[in-house]
Design an enzyme around this catalytic site. Structure first.
Site, PDB file in Angstrom:
ATOM      1  N   HIS A 160       0.663  -1.155  -0.183  1.00 48.54           N
ATOM      2  CA  HIS A 160       0.221   0.084   0.052  1.00 48.54           C
ATOM      3  C   HIS A 160       0.738   1.122  -0.123  1.00 48.54           C
ATOM      4  O   HIS A 160       0.447   2.207  -0.642  1.00 48.54           O
ATOM      5  CB  HIS A 160      -1.020   0.067   1.126  1.00 48.54           C
ATOM      6  N   ASP A 187      -4.208  -7.916  -7.585  1.00 53.19           N
ATOM      7  CA  ASP A 187      -3.915  -8.426  -6.079  1.00 53.19           C
ATOM      8  C   ASP A 187      -4.557  -9.648  -5.695  1.00 53.19           C
ATOM      9  O   ASP A 187      -5.437  -9.746  -4.773  1.00 53.19           O
ATOM     10  CB  ASP A 187      -4.162  -7.187  -5.173  1.00 53.19           C
ATOM     11  N   SER A 203      -6.768  -0.953  -0.042  1.00 54.72           N
ATOM     12  CA  SER A 203      -6.169  -0.228  -1.288  1.00 54.72           C
ATOM     13  C   SER A 203      -7.431   0.422  -1.808  1.00 54.72           C
ATOM     14  O   SER A 203      -6.778   1.785  -2.233  1.00 54.72           O
ATOM     15  CB  SER A 203      -5.703  -1.276  -2.303  1.00 54.72           C
ATOM     16  N   HIS A 255      -9.153  -7.252  -7.001  1.00 54.03           N
ATOM     17  CA  HIS A 255      -9.653  -7.984  -5.829  1.00 54.03           C
ATOM     18  C   HIS A 255      -9.771  -7.019  -4.619  1.00 54.03           C
ATOM     19  O   HIS A 255      -8.867  -6.974  -3.807  1.00 54.03           O
ATOM     20  CB  HIS A 255      -8.740  -9.077  -5.790  1.00 54.03           C
ATOM     21  N   GLU A 310     -14.618  -7.115  -7.084  1.00 56.45           N
ATOM     22  CA  GLU A 310     -14.520  -8.173  -5.691  1.00 56.45           C
ATOM     23  C   GLU A 310     -15.507  -9.335  -6.144  1.00 56.45           C
ATOM     24  O   GLU A 310     -16.907  -9.189  -6.172  1.00 56.45           O
ATOM     25  CB  GLU A 310     -15.062  -7.393  -4.650  1.00 56.45           C
TER      26      GLU A 310
END
Length: 280
Positions: A18, A163, A99, A41, A117
């Site tokens: 991050h 990610d 994030s 993600h 997601e």
């Protein structure tokens, strides 16, 4: 589908990932032109470190908690901690922004976000979290499809965090294919691929594949908190940065040794940074 980031929020991998992601966004914002942030993600955006999930693992104690309240932070880490501090106004570390929230906190009026997601419960939480933000679009879908679905973007500049949870054996191969598709569709896309450091053999094969993949400039950045051959699990993590903005790699020459020393869990931490493709 079983992975829930709430168990791992704020750990050493999050700090590493991050802080660099936020700095990349800041460097893109040196120009007035808008950019679009994509997150494959995305999770739920904000995590309660005092909650049941984070409490079961306590991973944040060896991550963000080690930085909290320090006055000797490098500039990049200080900027990152200041964003985390916005969600903890009383000074006590409780909430950790993932994030999507980190980037949302820094968006300008001309910027926007596309978040993906797959987990249905997390996707619903994420959608509700950003329900009042027209600049944020949330999609419940496979994050590997993000590039094919949304690139190129109208803004002509994009920062994409790839990610995945790495629950499946072919995740590295899927990551490489997704990055290739993204670059084919919009060559100037800035990509940050996060990956765990567990199986050195698999990673060596992956590095060779990336080097011959046809991707443009690719910077490999890795941080270990334990020796790579340790059997305890997540010994460290890496980022493959495609088209990284200058002067990120020069700044990381200062930040990486500091993080390796600060976040080390067994003996001394380690790091490396080199170009797999197209050193400038």
């Amino acid at each position: 589908m079983n992975y829930r980031h709430s168990y791992h929020a704020g750990n050493h991998a999050d700090v590493f990932k991050h802080a660099i992601l936020l700095r990349m966004a800041q460097l893109l914002q040196r120009k007035d032109a808008p950019f679009c942030y994509l997150d494959s993600h995305a999770g739920t955006a904000l995590y309660d470190l005092h909650g049941e999930a984070a409490g079961k693992t306590g991973e944040y104690l060896d991550g963000i908690a080690r930085l909290w309240g320090r006055d000797d932070l490098p500039e990049m880490i200080q900027d990152y901690c200041q964003v985390v501090a916005r969600h903890n106004p009383d000074g006590d570390l409780r909430y950790y922004p993932g994030s999507p929230q980190l980037i949302a906190d820094t968006l300008r009026p001309q910027d926007r976000m596309i978040l993906s997601e797959l987990h249905p419960e997390d996707a619903a939480i994420l959608s509700a979290h950003f329900s009042g933000a027209p600049e944020v679009a949330v999609h419940q879908r496979d994050g590997y499809e993000l590039a094919k679905a949304f690139l190129p973007v109208a803004e002509k500049r994009a920062l994409w965090l790839l990610d995945p949870p790495f629950e499946k054996a072919d995740d590295l191969a899927r990551c490489l294919k997704a990055m290739q598709i993204g670059i084919q569709r919009m060559r100037q896309t800035v990509i940050a691929l996060w990956y765990p450091i567990k199986d050195e053999r698999l990673l060596r094969d992956f590095y060779r594949q990336v080097a011959s993949s046809g991707l443009p400039k690719v910077l490999r950045v890795e941080l270990n908190v334990r020796p790579a051959d340790n059997s305890m699990g997540l010994n460290g993590s890496g980022l493959l940065l495609v088209n990284p903005p200058w002067p990120l790699w020069e700044e990381l020459e200062v930040v990486l040794p500091w993080l390796a020393d600060t976040l080390a869990q067994s003996g001394s931490g380690g790091f490396r940074m080199d170009w797999l493709v197209g050193a400038p």
